[in-house]
Design a protein around this motif. Structure first.
Motif, PDB file in Angstrom:
ATOM      1  N   ALA A   1      44.756  54.604  38.376  1.00 31.66           N
ATOM      2  CA  ALA A   1      45.797  53.811  39.197  1.00 31.66           C
ATOM      3  C   ALA A   1      45.669  52.469  39.404  1.00 31.66           C
ATOM      4  N   VAL A   2      44.512  52.058  39.674  1.00 31.73           N
ATOM      5  CA  VAL A   2      44.062  50.599  39.973  1.00 31.73           C
ATOM      6  C   VAL A   2      44.135  49.865  38.674  1.00 31.73           C
TER       7      VAL A   2
ATOM      8  N   ARG B   1      45.929  50.560  35.989  1.00 29.04           N
ATOM      9  CA  ARG B   1      47.424  50.607  35.507  1.00 29.04           C
ATOM     10  C   ARG B   1      48.034  49.581  36.233  1.00 29.04           C
ATOM     11  N   GLU B   2      47.868  49.616  37.706  1.00 35.84           N
ATOM     12  CA  GLU B   2      48.553  48.496  38.585  1.00 35.84           C
ATOM     13  C   GLU B   2      48.089  47.039  38.190  1.00 35.84           C
ATOM     14  N   ARG B   3      46.900  46.898  38.006  1.00 43.69           N
ATOM     15  CA  ARG B   3      46.485  45.536  37.605  1.00 43.69           C
ATOM     16  C   ARG B   3      46.898  44.954  36.137  1.00 43.69           C
TER      17      ARG B   3
ATOM     18  N   ARG C   1      49.832  46.075  34.819  1.00 42.39           N
ATOM     19  CA  ARG C   1      51.164  45.762  34.831  1.00 42.39           C
ATOM     20  C   ARG C   1      51.058  44.152  35.430  1.00 42.39           C
ATOM     21  N   PHE C   2      50.198  43.761  36.357  1.00 46.91           N
ATOM     22  CA  PHE C   2      50.517  42.398  36.903  1.00 46.91           C
ATOM     23  C   PHE C   2      49.931  41.460  36.120  1.00 46.91           C
TER      24      PHE C   2
ATOM     25  N   ALA D   1      39.941  46.447  41.694  1.00 48.97           N
ATOM     26  CA  ALA D   1      40.743  45.445  41.360  1.00 48.97           C
ATOM     27  C   ALA D   1      40.351  43.898  41.045  1.00 48.97           C
TER      28      ALA D   1
ATOM     29  N   ASP E   1      40.430  42.048  37.518  1.00 45.51           N
ATOM     30  CA  ASP E   1      41.162  40.582  37.397  1.00 45.51           C
ATOM     31  C   ASP E   1      40.139  39.858  36.879  1.00 45.51           C
TER      32      ASP E   1
END
Length: 420
Positions: free
Chosen positions: A283-284, A286-288, A290-291, A322, A326
């Motif tokens: 989940a982490v 995937r979210e990063r 997407r960002f 995250a 990054d």
């Protein structure tokens, strides 16, 4: 400690029992011998009363043991009554009026003198060795069983006592290891002797104090973040207001580098102050991704993403992971030209999960893989942040390689959370 205490109690108990049971065993043998000799003497005295009377032979027959009466008359036809026996030196000594006890083959003989009208008669009662030691072996065996039982009982009690001491100490050791591993919620359960309870309370106070200090540090980091972001924003606005485009681009690049350095320092400080946690890595990531995909689309970069369908738990907090993602993706954008493709892959791998970020750029120089080194004007802390994230989770760290087709590949091995 339990084993040494058990051995100490066993040795001490054995010495005490030896000091008590050995004299007792000798006393039992002496009592048995004295009892047999007393009974033989009583039998001899009962026969001595009938010496010189017609009832002598009847008295000898009534004694339930071998009895010989040496009469005063030493004529060959009648000189003894009862069991046949040789007239030894001890018999001759007893004929002088003494009572004698002598050792003979197979046992002992009790000689009692008795006066008759014809002179001095000697009554001989034979006591075999079996009667002298009757019941001694059984008593010794009972003492041995008793001694072994007491030793075993002492060892069991010592083990229980040692367990009452070692169990709280083992608990303190486990709590210490959890605190050392970053679990600041670990607390010891006071128990055991007063000294151990005191240590447990002191350890809990120390853990609480560490937690308070880390909270204060976290607040200081947040304050530092707020104070530094404001002047950086002012510098960025000043750079954008410059009339010379080249000068503005140069100052803007320096401001960006400074901002990345500040972000890396704050991220690292937050990572140190945060306790060990867990999150869903899929989940982490995937979210990063997407960002960062928005910036990748602006730069014409093709992004390939491969993530597991279900959750993939790892022993890292969501914020920390995250920051790691990054840092890795930021390195790609900072060190590769626009339009260079990149891929992000996450898959399960013992002992947890493997995160791989790969690009098709020029790759890393060997000299630029250390902490604080960079070839693009940045601080070079991105890889170090990723490495520390992997190490803090208990994983295998970070690996940087050059694929056969070119570019750079960074792999981060994250450990799975411990079962609760």
């Amino acid at each position: 400690m339990r084993r040494w205490l058990a051995l100490l109690v066993a040795a001490t108990t054995s010495l005490v029992l030896i000091a008590l049971l050995v004299p007792m065993a000798l006393l039992i043998r002496t009592v048995a011998e004295n009892g047999a000799m007393s009974r033989a003497t009583a039998a001899a005295e009962s026969v001595a009363v009938a010496v010189g009377t017609p009832d002598l032979e009847l008295a000898v027959e009534q004694v339930a043991r071998p009895v010989t009466v040496f009469l005063p008359d030493e004529s060959p036809d009648r000189n003894t009554v009862g069991a046949p026996a040789a007239r030894s030196d001890a018999v001759r000594l007893a004929a002088t009026g003494r009572s004698v006890t002598a050792a003979v083959p197979g046992g002992r003989e009790v000689l009692v003198s008795a006066q008759s009208p014809d002179g001095t008669a000697v009554i001989r009662v034979f006591v075999p060795d079996g009667e002298l030691t009757k019941g001694v072996r059984e008593a010794w065996l009972a003492l041995l069983v008793l001694g072994l039982g007491l030793v075993v009982l002492g060892i069991v009690l010592a083990d229980r006592l040692a367990l009452a001491v070692t169990r709280p100490v083992d608990g303190l050791a486990r709590v210490s290891h959890r605190l050392a591993g970053g679990d600041l919620t670990a607390r010891a359960e006071p128990g055991g002797p007063p000294e151990v309870r005191s240590v447990a309370l002191a350890l809990n106070q120390l853990a609480g104090r560490i937690d308070e200090l880390l909270v204060a540090e976290r607040e200081s980091v947040a304050d530092l973040s707020h104070r530094l972001r404001t002047p950086l924003t002012g510098l960025r606005l000043d750079a954008e207001s410059l009339r010379d485009p080249e000068e503005a681009a140069r100052v803007q690049a320096r401001v960006d580098a400074l901002e990345r350095a500040v972000s890396a320092v704050i991220t690292e400080a937050r990572r140190r102050t945060a306790g060990r946690d867990s999150c869903d890595a899929a989940a982490v990531v995937r979210e990063r991704v997407r960002f960062w995909s928005v910036l990748a689309e602006d730069q014409g970069r093709e992004v390939t993403v491969s993530l597991p369908d279900g959750p993939l738990p790892v022993a890292v907090g969501a914020e920390e992971l995250a920051a790691c993602v990054d840092a890795l993706l930021g390195n790609v954008f900072a060190h590769t030209p626009e339009g260079v493709a990149m891929s992000v892959r996450l898959r399960a791998r013992p002992p947890g999960a493997l995160l791989a970020v790969q690009d098709a750029g020029p790759g890393f120089e060997p000299a630029l893989l250390g902490r604080g080194s960079s070839g693009g004007g940045s601080t070079g802390l991105g890889l170090d942040i990723a490495r520390r994230t992997a190490e803090s989770s208990g994983g295998g760290g970070l690996t940087v390689s050059r694929p056969a087709g070119g570019g750079a590949r960074v792999e981060v091995l994250l450990a799975a959370p411990e079962p609760r």
